[in-house]
Design a protein around this motif. Structure first.
Motif, PDB file in Angstrom:
ATOM      1  N   LEU A 100     -17.329 -10.286  26.055  1.00 56.22           N
ATOM      2  CA  LEU A 100     -18.002  -9.217  26.842  1.00 56.22           C
ATOM      3  C   LEU A 100     -17.231  -8.969  27.987  1.00 56.22           C
ATOM      4  CD1 LEU A 100     -21.586 -10.651  26.544  1.00 56.22           C
ATOM      5  CD2 LEU A 100     -20.741  -8.800  25.492  1.00 56.22           C
ATOM      6  N   GLY A 101     -15.941  -8.811  27.829  1.00 57.02           N
ATOM      7  CA  GLY A 101     -15.201  -8.382  28.943  1.00 57.02           C
ATOM      8  C   GLY A 101     -14.800  -9.331  30.070  1.00 57.02           C
ATOM      9  N   LYS A 102     -15.546 -10.850  29.844  1.00 63.33           N
ATOM     10  CA  LYS A 102     -15.113 -11.594  31.066  1.00 63.33           C
ATOM     11  C   LYS A 102     -14.147 -12.489  30.653  1.00 63.33           C
ATOM     12  CE  LYS A 102     -20.177 -11.900  31.629  1.00 63.33           C
ATOM     13  NZ  LYS A 102     -21.223 -11.820  30.795  1.00 63.33           N
ATOM     14  N   TYR A 134     -13.440   2.160  24.442  1.00 63.10           N
ATOM     15  CA  TYR A 134     -13.496   2.989  25.494  1.00 63.10           C
ATOM     16  C   TYR A 134     -14.321   4.255  25.626  1.00 63.10           C
ATOM     17  CZ  TYR A 134      -9.188   0.426  26.844  1.00 63.10           C
ATOM     18  OH  TYR A 134      -8.057  -0.495  27.222  1.00 63.10           O
ATOM     19  N   ALA A 135     -15.153   4.111  26.148  1.00 63.32           N
ATOM     20  CA  ALA A 135     -16.170   5.329  26.479  1.00 63.32           C
ATOM     21  C   ALA A 135     -17.073   5.548  24.637  1.00 63.32           C
ATOM     22  CB  ALA A 135     -15.519   6.566  26.870  1.00 63.32           C
ATOM     23  N   HIS A 136     -17.277   4.539  24.220  1.00 61.45           N
ATOM     24  CA  HIS A 136     -18.092   4.594  22.944  1.00 61.45           C
ATOM     25  C   HIS A 136     -16.865   5.024  21.981  1.00 61.45           C
ATOM     26  CE1 HIS A 136     -22.373   4.531  24.270  1.00 61.45           C
ATOM     27  NE2 HIS A 136     -21.890   3.511  24.921  1.00 61.45           N
ATOM     28  N   SER A 178      -5.368  -8.688  28.601  1.00 60.06           N
ATOM     29  CA  SER A 178      -6.544  -8.123  27.468  1.00 60.06           C
ATOM     30  C   SER A 178      -6.940  -9.385  26.838  1.00 60.06           C
ATOM     31  CB  SER A 178      -5.404  -7.222  26.440  1.00 60.06           C
ATOM     32  OG  SER A 178      -6.050  -7.295  25.224  1.00 60.06           O
ATOM     33  N   GLN A 179      -8.107  -9.262  26.614  1.00 63.93           N
ATOM     34  CA  GLN A 179      -9.208 -10.161  25.929  1.00 63.93           C
ATOM     35  C   GLN A 179      -8.738  -9.946  24.317  1.00 63.93           C
ATOM     36  OE1 GLN A 179     -13.088 -10.463  27.032  1.00 63.93           O
ATOM     37  NE2 GLN A 179     -12.331 -11.903  28.695  1.00 63.93           N
ATOM     38  N   ASN A 180      -8.483  -8.630  24.131  1.00 64.29           N
ATOM     39  CA  ASN A 180      -8.153  -8.490  22.573  1.00 64.29           C
ATOM     40  C   ASN A 180      -6.819  -9.245  22.056  1.00 64.29           C
ATOM     41  OD1 ASN A 180     -10.398  -6.703  21.325  1.00 64.29           O
ATOM     42  ND2 ASN A 180     -10.007  -5.834  23.188  1.00 64.29           N
ATOM     43  N   ARG A 181      -5.743  -9.222  23.391  1.00 66.11           N
ATOM     44  CA  ARG A 181      -4.497  -9.632  22.818  1.00 66.11           C
ATOM     45  C   ARG A 181      -4.688 -11.158  22.741  1.00 66.11           C
ATOM     46  NH1 ARG A 181      -1.536  -8.571  26.742  1.00 66.11           N
ATOM     47  NH2 ARG A 181      -1.587  -6.333  26.305  1.00 66.11           N
ATOM     48  N   GLY A 212      -5.169  -3.018  20.482  1.00 65.91           N
ATOM     49  CA  GLY A 212      -5.481  -1.672  20.968  1.00 65.91           C
ATOM     50  C   GLY A 212      -5.633  -1.745  22.619  1.00 65.91           C
ATOM     51  N   SER A 213      -5.266  -2.798  23.063  1.00 62.22           N
ATOM     52  CA  SER A 213      -5.075  -2.757  24.636  1.00 62.22           C
ATOM     53  C   SER A 213      -3.547  -2.992  25.252  1.00 62.22           C
ATOM     54  CB  SER A 213      -6.112  -3.764  25.225  1.00 62.22           C
ATOM     55  OG  SER A 213      -6.007  -3.882  26.685  1.00 62.22           O
ATOM     56  N   LEU A 214      -3.397  -2.418  26.144  1.00 63.48           N
ATOM     57  CA  LEU A 214      -2.084  -2.580  26.736  1.00 63.48           C
ATOM     58  C   LEU A 214      -2.393  -3.543  28.229  1.00 63.48           C
ATOM     59  CD1 LEU A 214      -0.561   0.722  26.372  1.00 63.48           C
ATOM     60  CD2 LEU A 214      -0.570  -1.056  24.633  1.00 63.48           C
ATOM     61  N   ARG A 215      -3.488  -3.677  28.518  1.00 63.38           N
ATOM     62  CA  ARG A 215      -3.898  -4.427  29.774  1.00 63.38           C
ATOM     63  C   ARG A 215      -3.057  -5.757  29.367  1.00 63.38           C
ATOM     64  NH1 ARG A 215      -8.365  -6.877  32.182  1.00 63.38           N
ATOM     65  NH2 ARG A 215      -9.331  -7.144  30.132  1.00 63.38           N
ATOM     66  N   ARG A 216      -2.552  -6.264  30.870  1.00 58.00           N
ATOM     67  CA  ARG A 216      -1.912  -7.461  30.895  1.00 58.00           C
ATOM     68  C   ARG A 216      -2.696  -8.679  30.794  1.00 58.00           C
ATOM     69  NH1 ARG A 216       1.056  -9.010  36.563  1.00 58.00           N
ATOM     70  NH2 ARG A 216       2.059  -7.186  35.742  1.00 58.00           N
TER      71      ARG A 216
HETATM   72  C1  LIG Z   1     -12.198   3.310  30.818  1.00 56.02           C
HETATM   73  C2  LIG Z   1     -12.883   1.985  30.353  1.00 56.02           C
HETATM   74  C3  LIG Z   1     -14.157   2.334  29.342  1.00 56.02           C
HETATM   75  C4  LIG Z   1     -14.782   1.509  28.774  1.00 56.02           C
HETATM   76  N1  LIG Z   1     -15.951   1.913  27.831  1.00 56.02           N
HETATM   77  C5  LIG Z   1     -16.672   0.698  27.094  1.00 56.02           C
HETATM   78  C6  LIG Z   1     -17.584   1.303  26.452  1.00 56.02           C
HETATM   79  O1  LIG Z   1     -17.819   2.544  25.997  1.00 56.02           O
HETATM   80  N2  LIG Z   1     -18.197   0.264  25.830  1.00 56.02           N
HETATM   81  C7  LIG Z   1     -18.025  -0.985  25.870  1.00 56.02           C
HETATM   82  O2  LIG Z   1     -18.654  -2.031  25.215  1.00 56.02           O
HETATM   83  N3  LIG Z   1     -16.830  -1.522  26.739  1.00 56.02           N
HETATM   84  C8  LIG Z   1     -16.257  -0.502  27.433  1.00 56.02           C
HETATM   85  N4  LIG Z   1     -15.415  -0.896  28.303  1.00 56.02           N
HETATM   86  C9  LIG Z   1     -15.018  -2.230  28.448  1.00 56.02           C
HETATM   87  C10 LIG Z   1     -14.108  -2.776  27.766  1.00 56.02           C
HETATM   88  O3  LIG Z   1     -13.889  -2.541  26.223  1.00 56.02           O
HETATM   89  C11 LIG Z   1     -13.746  -4.183  27.938  1.00 56.02           C
HETATM   90  O4  LIG Z   1     -13.358  -4.489  29.330  1.00 56.02           O
HETATM   91  C12 LIG Z   1     -12.585  -4.711  26.945  1.00 56.02           C
HETATM   92  O5  LIG Z   1     -12.605  -6.174  27.338  1.00 56.02           O
HETATM   93  C13 LIG Z   1     -11.453  -4.223  27.326  1.00 56.02           C
HETATM   94  O6  LIG Z   1     -10.316  -4.828  26.322  1.00 56.02           O
HETATM   95  P1  LIG Z   1      -9.102  -5.905  26.827  1.00 56.02           P
HETATM   96  O7  LIG Z   1      -9.540  -6.834  27.430  1.00 56.02           O
HETATM   97  O8  LIG Z   1      -8.514  -6.189  25.499  1.00 56.02           O
HETATM   98  O9  LIG Z   1      -8.306  -4.842  27.521  1.00 56.02           O
HETATM   99  C14 LIG Z   1     -14.638  -0.020  28.892  1.00 56.02           C
HETATM  100  C15 LIG Z   1     -13.675  -0.346  29.709  1.00 56.02           C
HETATM  101  C16 LIG Z   1     -12.843   0.552  30.179  1.00 56.02           C
HETATM  102  C17 LIG Z   1     -11.644   0.310  31.201  1.00 56.02           C
END
Ligand SMILES: Cc1cc2nc3c(=O)[nH]c(=O)nc-3n(C[C@H](O)[C@H](O)[C@H](O)COP(=O)(O)O)c2cc1C
Length: 173
Positions: free
Chosen positions: A141-143, A77-79, A15-18, A9-13
């Protein structure tokens, strides 16, 4: 040989999900077929087009039919669930192939429970078969980047455990 279809569900280069899906693909090889759905190629969902499907949608539906199970990883994204994933699910909502399709969910951030709960609700409404035992929560956790997952024995073990339980369910069907 089981055929899995990955939906990210992420298009980010970076992306942790990818990355989590790629790690799952590596763990699955070579005994499992692993296809990727190209969610970025899909047009926005429009029911008017369901009788004259855009090529990218037709391809997705073919992949869905061919898959024994879906592996889904998507950010919150935004819950809410990512629009990328929801758009793909909307295109698949009318496909009979979705009925009772086994699903393994990978959540890369345990605090992102809103999107996960919502994804479960959507999938259940679509009559998918979420295999709870196979679902995995990775505390990324996005790290970091995807490379981190490949180097983390604990995360590898979690993914492998989930994958093995998923494949066991598929082989019983
Ligand atoms: C616009 C935006 C909104 C986000 N909203 C939330 C959120 O509501 N809750 C949460 O836990 N993380 C939120 N995040 C963090 C992302 O879920 C997190 O960075 C995740 O690793 C992104 O996935 P990806 O690495 O596969 O792209 C948000 C990130 C962005 C860019």
């Amino acid at each position: 040989m089981a055929e899995l279809l990955a939906l990210c569900g992420s298009l980010r280069r970076y992306s942790q999900n990818r990355a989590a899906l790629q790690a799952t693909e590596s763990l699955a090889a070579p005994h499992v077929g692993f296809q990727w759905a190209r969610l970025a190629a899909l047009p926005l969902f429009n029911p008017d087009l369901e009788h004259d499907l855009p090529e990218a949608v037709a391809r997705l539906l073919e992949q869905l039919e061919a898959a024994d199970g879906l592996v889904i990883a998507s950010p919150e994204y935004a819950h809410g669930i990512s629009g990328v994933l929801k758009n793909a699910l909307d295109w698949m909502v009318s496909s009979p192939a979705f009925y009772q399709k086994p699903v393994m969910l990978i959540n890369t951030s345990p605090r992102a429970h809103h999107a996960l709960d919502s994804t479960r609700e959507i999938l259940t409404t679509m009559s998918a078969n979420i295999i709870d035992d196979a679902c995995v929560e990775l505390a990324l956790l996005g790290k970091g980047t995807g490379l981190d997952i490949a180097q983390q024995p604990e995360q590898q073990a979690q993914l492998l455990g989930g994958l093995e339980r998923f494949l066991a369910v598929l082989s019983d069907r």
